[in-house]
Design an enzyme around this catalytic site. Structure first.
Site: not given
Length: 520
Positions: A197, A315, A409
């Site tokens: 991330s 995600e 995610h």
């Protein structure tokens, strides 16, 4: 140095760690001077030397950040937050490497939207999952939020690189590794940077930065891509911060005197929870990130550095779970970026490419592509012209996670760093647990200089042997864009989701905040 004894020499002094978890662990080593007083917003300075032996068995203080808001940050509640936060941790195998160069080194960069997190988060812990696979693992804190990324270069010349302070902290860690890691059993000539991330976006920035030249051997970008603020965006954000603090728009100099808790409160007044995730980020320009990262990488700035890059197959599902308004933003975001007519065409293209999805799921897919999948694909294409690249898409679901979040995610973070905790007798036949083990082995193999997939089999955990096998993993290139789909039965695909990705064509855009925020 003997890691068995838990002592090591650094440029600033001697440190003593501890033997724990079958490893040697040092926590809370200062890698730079506390960025307080006149050093606030500025580049990191060398750590002050100390006399005697510094006990490094407890992690350093957290970077200033909002109060914990979810299960992933809950254990931060009892930890001290401070501007004095520039500390790193090292975890190494207890015995010296048979290789005279030492063990390969893996430097982990935590995510958290540049506003939260630490080098010792509860999923990564001491980095033991990959240290047990023959690596010296380095984790660290860096400045976050306004303290790490407020833009001042246009109004206060002494802060020429303000807007990148948190990024410059990351560069300082790599320099510390170069200068000190041999004392901890690591090889400074074999350093892999790995982030997820915001950490993966940081990896991309480091690959592109002239300041990191020669400091990186290999790179792993997990749900990354390009996410920078333009100077114009950063100027608007600074003015909004000043207003939240009750300060005039032309008195940025007063930010140096605002107590840190008040800065954090002002950040939260601008955007909180998930809506604050994409507000603060490094600012393009200055000595650290002088040109757009993917442009620099396409031009060969990271030439010769092998890259393992990937995203997760769904995600946006994680964001939609945490804030049910996330998907609703997609049509507006596309219209603001490309105009209303193009936005309509793109959404129609998604409906054609993914007829199985309803409107909400299509919007979730747009979020994942705009934030992660398309930037990562372009990163891979840029680097593939200059070095070996392997790509993946994680569609799996670690044990214990609801299956409707598969491919969400952050789940690959759990898969890699918690792999060994899934290697139990009860999960011996669980294909998702086996996938996690295969991924941890593949990531470690890559950091050791091997291809990430070569049919390897490993036995991990306290239960019966679990044959965690990763299939042969072809490299990625522009011709066929081979990507390994990581699920219960990992397999390669050429041009996965080609029709969906083609919707974006050669469109370029300036990354924004996703949710609309006043005057930003």
């Amino acid at each position: 140095m003997s890691t068995t004894e838990g002592t090591a020499e650094t440029a600033a002094g001697t440190v003593r760690g501890e033997l724990a978890k079958g490893l040697t662990i040092w926590r809370g080593i200062p890698y730079a001077a506390p960025p307080v007083g006149s050093l606030r917003f500025g580049p990191p300075r060398p750590a002050e030397p100390w006399a005697g032996v510094l006990d490094t068995t407890a992690r350093g203080q957290l970077a200033w950040q909002p109060e914990p808001r979810d299960m992933l940050t809950a254990d931060y509640r009892e930890q001290v937050r401070s501007e004095d936060c520039l500390y790193l941790n090292v975890t190494a195998p207890p015995e010296p490497s048979a290789d005279p160069r030492g063990y390969p080194v893996l430097v982990w960069i935590h995510g958290g939207g540049y506003v939260e997190g630490s080098g010792g988060d509860p999923i990564v812990g001491d980095g033991e999952a990959l240290a047990r696979r023959g690596l010296v693992v380095v984790t660290f804190n860096y400045r976050l939020g306004a303290l790490g990324f407020v833009y001042l270069a246009d109004v206060l010349p002494q802060y020429a690189d303000a807007g990148q302070a948190g990024f410059l902290d990351q560069v300082a860690v790599l320099r510390w590794v170069r200068d000190n890691i041999a004392s901890f059993g690591g090889d400074p000539g074999r350093v892999t940077v790995y982030g997820e991330s915001a950490g993966a976006k940081s990896v991309v920035n480091l690959l592109a930065s002239p300041l990191a030249t020669g400091l990186i051997s290999r790179a792993i970008s997990a749900s990354g891509g390009e996410h920078l603020a333009s100077p114009e965006q950063a100027t608007r954000l600074r003015r909004r911060l000043l207003r939240a603090l009750g300060l005039p728009a032309d008195r940025a100099d007063q930010l140096a005197d605002v107590p840190a808790p008040e800065l954090i409160a002002a950040q939260e007044a601008i955007a909180t929870a998930q809506r604050g995730t994409w507000v603060w980020r490094p600012v393009l320009g200055g000595s650290g990130i002088p040109v757009r990262p993917v442009d620099a990488i396409a031009a060969g700035q990271a030439g010769g550095i092998p890259l393992l890059a990937g995203t997760n197959g769904n995600e946006g599902a994680s964001y939609q779970l945490m804030d049910p308004t996330a998907a609703k933003q997609a049509p507006r975001v596309l219209a603001e970026l490309f105009g209303g007519a193009d936005a309509d065409d793109m959404l129609a293209g998604y409906r054609q490419a993914r007829p199985e999805l309803d409107d909400t799921a299509i919007n979730v897919a747009v979020l994942g592509d705009e934030r992660y999948a398309i930037p990562t694909r372009r990163l891979a294409l840029a680097q593939a012209a200059h070095a070996p690249v392997w790509c993946y898409r994680y569609d799996g679901c670690p044990p214990g996670v609801p299956t409707d979040l598969a491919g969400g995610h952050g789940l690959d973070l759990i898969a890699v760093w918690m792999a060994d905790s899934f290697a139990t007798e009860a999960r011996a036949g669980d294909p998702q647990a086996r996938l996690c083990l295969a991924m941890a082995d593949a990531w470690a193999a890559f950091a050791r200089g091997l291809p990430p997939g070569n049919g390897m089999t490993s036995e991990r955990g306290g239960g019966p042997p679990m044959a965690a096998r990763m299939p042969a993993w072809p490299g990625f290139d522009a011709a066929d864009e081979t990507t390994l789909i990581l699920d219960a039965q990992p397999h390669g695909q050429h041009h996965p989701r080609a029709a969906q990705h083609a919707i974006w064509r050669d469109r370029t855009w300036q990354s924004g905040t996703w949710w609309p925020l006043e005057d930003i």
